[in-house]
Structures are given as C-alpha cells and as structure tokens.
Design a protein around this motif. Sequence first.
Motif, short mmCIF file in Angstrom:
data_model
loop_
_atom_site.label_atom_id
_atom_site.label_comp_id
_atom_site.label_asym_id
_atom_site.label_seq_id
_atom_site.Cartn_x
_atom_site.Cartn_y
_atom_site.Cartn_z
N VAL A 100 0.84 -1.20 0.00
CA VAL A 100 0.00 0.00 0.00
C VAL A 100 0.88 1.26 0.00
CG1 VAL A 100 -1.87 1.23 1.15
CG2 VAL A 100 -1.77 -1.27 1.26
N ASP A 101 1.10 1.82 -1.17
CA ASP A 101 1.82 3.09 -1.27
C ASP A 101 0.82 4.20 -1.55
OD1 ASP A 101 1.12 2.74 -3.91
OD2 ASP A 101 3.13 3.13 -4.71
N GLY A 102 1.31 5.39 -1.86
CA GLY A 102 0.42 6.52 -2.11
C GLY A 102 -0.51 6.30 -3.28
N ASN A 103 -0.01 5.68 -4.34
CA ASN A 103 -0.84 5.41 -5.50
C ASN A 103 -1.96 4.42 -5.17
OD1 ASN A 103 0.49 7.03 -7.47
ND2 ASN A 103 2.13 5.52 -7.58
N VAL A 104 -1.61 3.39 -4.42
CA VAL A 104 -2.60 2.36 -4.07
C VAL A 104 -3.66 2.94 -3.13
CG1 VAL A 104 -2.93 0.15 -2.90
CG2 VAL A 104 -0.99 0.46 -4.44
N LYS A 105 -3.24 3.78 -2.19
CA LYS A 105 -4.21 4.40 -1.28
C LYS A 105 -5.22 5.24 -2.07
CE LYS A 105 -1.36 6.33 1.72
NZ LYS A 105 -0.93 7.05 2.96
N ARG A 106 -4.74 5.94 -3.10
CA ARG A 106 -5.64 6.77 -3.90
C ARG A 106 -6.61 5.90 -4.70
NH1 ARG A 106 -2.03 9.43 -5.86
NH2 ARG A 106 -1.69 8.39 -7.87
N VAL A 107 -6.12 4.83 -5.30
CA VAL A 107 -6.99 3.91 -6.05
C VAL A 107 -8.05 3.32 -5.12
CG1 VAL A 107 -7.08 1.70 -7.26
CG2 VAL A 107 -5.28 3.34 -7.81
N ALA A 108 -7.62 2.87 -3.95
CA ALA A 108 -8.55 2.24 -3.01
C ALA A 108 -9.58 3.24 -2.50
CB ALA A 108 -7.78 1.63 -1.84
N ALA A 109 -9.13 4.46 -2.22
CA ALA A 109 -10.06 5.48 -1.72
C ALA A 109 -11.17 5.73 -2.71
CB ALA A 109 -9.30 6.78 -1.43
N ARG A 110 -10.84 5.84 -4.00
CA ARG A 110 -11.85 6.10 -5.02
C ARG A 110 -12.68 4.85 -5.31
NH1 ARG A 110 -7.77 9.69 -8.83
NH2 ARG A 110 -8.21 11.71 -7.85
N PHE A 111 -12.03 3.71 -5.39
CA PHE A 111 -12.74 2.48 -5.73
C PHE A 111 -13.78 2.13 -4.66
CE2 PHE A 111 -13.30 -2.15 -5.69
CZ PHE A 111 -13.63 -2.37 -7.02
N PHE A 112 -13.39 2.23 -3.39
CA PHE A 112 -14.29 1.88 -2.29
C PHE A 112 -15.09 3.08 -1.77
CE2 PHE A 112 -10.87 -1.35 -1.83
CZ PHE A 112 -11.64 -2.49 -2.03
N GLY A 113 -14.79 4.28 -2.25
CA GLY A 113 -15.50 5.47 -1.78
C GLY A 113 -15.16 5.84 -0.36
N LEU A 114 -13.90 5.71 0.02
CA LEU A 114 -13.48 5.98 1.39
C LEU A 114 -13.25 7.49 1.57
CD1 LEU A 114 -10.86 3.09 1.77
CD2 LEU A 114 -13.30 3.07 2.35
N THR A 115 -13.83 8.05 2.63
CA THR A 115 -13.74 9.50 2.85
C THR A 115 -12.93 9.87 4.09
OG1 THR A 115 -15.88 9.45 4.00
CG2 THR A 115 -15.90 9.97 1.64
N GLU A 116 -12.25 8.90 4.70
CA GLU A 116 -11.37 9.21 5.83
C GLU A 116 -10.10 9.91 5.31
OE1 GLU A 116 -12.56 6.25 5.16
OE2 GLU A 116 -13.78 5.57 6.84
N ASN A 117 -9.39 10.56 6.20
CA ASN A 117 -8.14 11.24 5.85
C ASN A 117 -7.13 10.22 5.35
OD1 ASN A 117 -5.87 12.86 5.65
ND2 ASN A 117 -5.55 13.01 7.85
N LYS A 125 -4.62 1.15 7.61
CA LYS A 125 -5.05 -0.15 8.13
C LYS A 125 -6.31 -0.64 7.42
CE LYS A 125 -3.08 0.41 12.77
NZ LYS A 125 -3.36 0.52 14.22
N ALA A 126 -7.22 0.31 7.15
CA ALA A 126 -8.48 -0.06 6.48
C ALA A 126 -8.21 -0.55 5.06
CB ALA A 126 -9.43 1.13 6.46
N VAL A 127 -7.38 0.16 4.33
CA VAL A 127 -7.06 -0.24 2.95
C VAL A 127 -6.30 -1.56 2.94
CG1 VAL A 127 -5.68 0.37 0.92
CG2 VAL A 127 -7.09 2.10 2.04
N PHE A 128 -5.36 -1.71 3.85
CA PHE A 128 -4.60 -2.97 3.93
C PHE A 128 -5.54 -4.16 4.14
CE2 PHE A 128 -1.97 -6.23 5.83
CZ PHE A 128 -0.75 -6.09 5.19
N ALA A 129 -6.51 -4.00 5.04
CA ALA A 129 -7.45 -5.08 5.33
C ALA A 129 -8.35 -5.37 4.14
CB ALA A 129 -8.30 -4.71 6.56
N LEU A 130 -8.82 -4.32 3.46
CA LEU A 130 -9.68 -4.51 2.29
C LEU A 130 -8.95 -5.24 1.16
CD1 LEU A 130 -11.51 -1.06 2.19
CD2 LEU A 130 -12.62 -3.29 2.48
N LEU A 131 -7.74 -4.79 0.87
CA LEU A 131 -6.99 -5.39 -0.23
C LEU A 131 -6.53 -6.80 0.10
CD1 LEU A 131 -4.83 -2.39 -1.53
CD2 LEU A 131 -7.02 -3.24 -2.38
#
Length: 309
Positions: A100-117, A125-131
């Motif tokens: 999970v790098d910066g690029n992956v966090k951005r992809v995951a945020a948009r794909f899953f609709g995550l609105t946390e900071n 932690k949330a992105v790591f668990a989802l992926l």
Amino acid sequence: MILQQTRVEQGLPYYYQFLDKFPKITDLANSSEQEVLEIWQGLGYYARARNMHNTAQYVVEFCNGEFPKTYDGLLKLKGIGPYTAAAIASFAFKQCVPAVDGNVKRVAARFFGLTENIESPAFFKAVFALLQEYIPTESPDLFNQATMELGATICTPTSPKCALCPLTEMCVARATQQTDCIPVRIKKTKITKRNVNFCVFESEDKYLIKQRPSEGIWGGLYEFINFDSTDDLEDKFPQKECPFPITNAEIELGYQTRHKLSHQHINARFWHIRTPSKPNGLERLGKWVEFEELKSFPLHKLMRNFVSL
C-alpha cells in the motif's frame, strides 16, 4: 530502498552503481558509512542509505547472510516499513501481502468510496485489510504492481483518466462523481525559514569541514561549519551571532543561494574567511583538508553546488 522516495528513472543509475560497488550483501555490510553515502549523494533522504547499510550488517550478523523472506521478518529490518516489506515480500518471495503506497491508497479510496483522511494510520489499516481480501494467492506480485501502476498512470491525483480505467464501472467515486474530492487529504506541513551561514575557513591552503550528525537532514554528510542567524540575505557578515572565534581574518561573501526542502526553506550564504593561521578552538569542530579533497567526501547538495563553482 532507493524507490521509497525516488522515481525509477532517477534511481536506476544509482541502483547499478550500488550493484557494481556492493555485488553481495556482505560487501555492503563490510563497507564504511562514508562509502555508502558517497555513492548515495544526490538521491536525498540520506537516512535511507544509512538504514540500508545497517540492515545489511544486521542480515549478515543475525540472519547468516540470508535475507528474510516473510512480511513479518522484513518488518524487523531498519528502514523497512509496511509498504516496503509488502513490496519485497510479494515481488521477491510471492508472499500474499498488499503493498500500500500513495498510488494504491488513492486507487482504493476512489474504488471503495473511502472519505477518511488518506494520511491517517487508520486509513492505511483499512485499505490494507480490504486489499488483503482481494489479493490473489497465485500472483500477489502482479496484483500489487498493477494497482500501483493504475494509480501512477490512470487514477492520478488530478484529472484521472476514468474512461481508460478497467475498474470504472465498479468505482464508487466515479459513480457518485466524487473523483475530484476523493481521496480526502488533511495534512499540514509547517515550513520553517532559516538563514544559514556557511563559514568557508581557509588557512594555509586548507579548508575546515565537519560531519553532520547521523540523525536529521543530510545525516552523516560533510559541510563547512555553519550557524543560523536572524538576519535576511545581506552582504554583511553577522559577526554578533557567530559562535566561532574569528580574529585577524578577511571575510567576504563568496556565494549565496536559496534551497527548498520539504519542511525547510534555507537562505544560504557561504562566507570566505581567510586567516593567516588556523584559529584556536576550531580543530574540535572538524578537520582541515585541501580543496581538491573535498570532492572525495559525501557532501549534501548545497555543498556540492558550492564546490563545483
């Protein structure tokens, strides 16, 4: 380790230099820190080089020269955090761990609709668990490389190329027209401004240099002794704020420049200070070397620019 803060095209020449200089991990472990920093100079974030050197020594001494092959084992190495450990584990050893790098966090945020900071540990932690639920056991390396590449080339920070994205039909941010406001980034970096005076002491055809502490910016690199002052870039030497003894010396402004770091903006002045004899009390601050010798020491960018004038 090079790619933690460096683009591939910039880091690749350094990678080959390291392979030539240190073909085996024992070669890197047995080298001096100065040798490592000398090759690294120009890449910035010098703690990475010192961490890599430390890690090589640890692997040789405590792991019988065998690099750890598991995510948990990699996390024990200095300078290797969750992202780097996952990248090494999946690329080199096919471990099923999401990188999970910066690029992956951005992809995951948009794909899953995550609105946390996106900068918060909770988001990571949330992105790591989802992926972890999505990553395929048979090809975790391809999955990680694909998600990183998707973020780097398609799901970019601004103006994402949604029409070209293979995930567009499943993307929550695309469906809700929030690609411009997701990911949410709340990050405040305090920028400090410094006026740094580098004292280029010259005496008997030699110059005084010192090594910086291993921690902090430019850790372990060499430079002229220096001090901060409250004045702005002026032509007058700030004698009252200078902590070093200077008597019977010719002082002139030789070079001035501005240098920006991620958290500091530096106004730098290089004062040429000629003295008939080496000033008492300065030997404890560093060492006297000939000007041509300077190039053999690992120098930070401000110093390299000055020496190359």
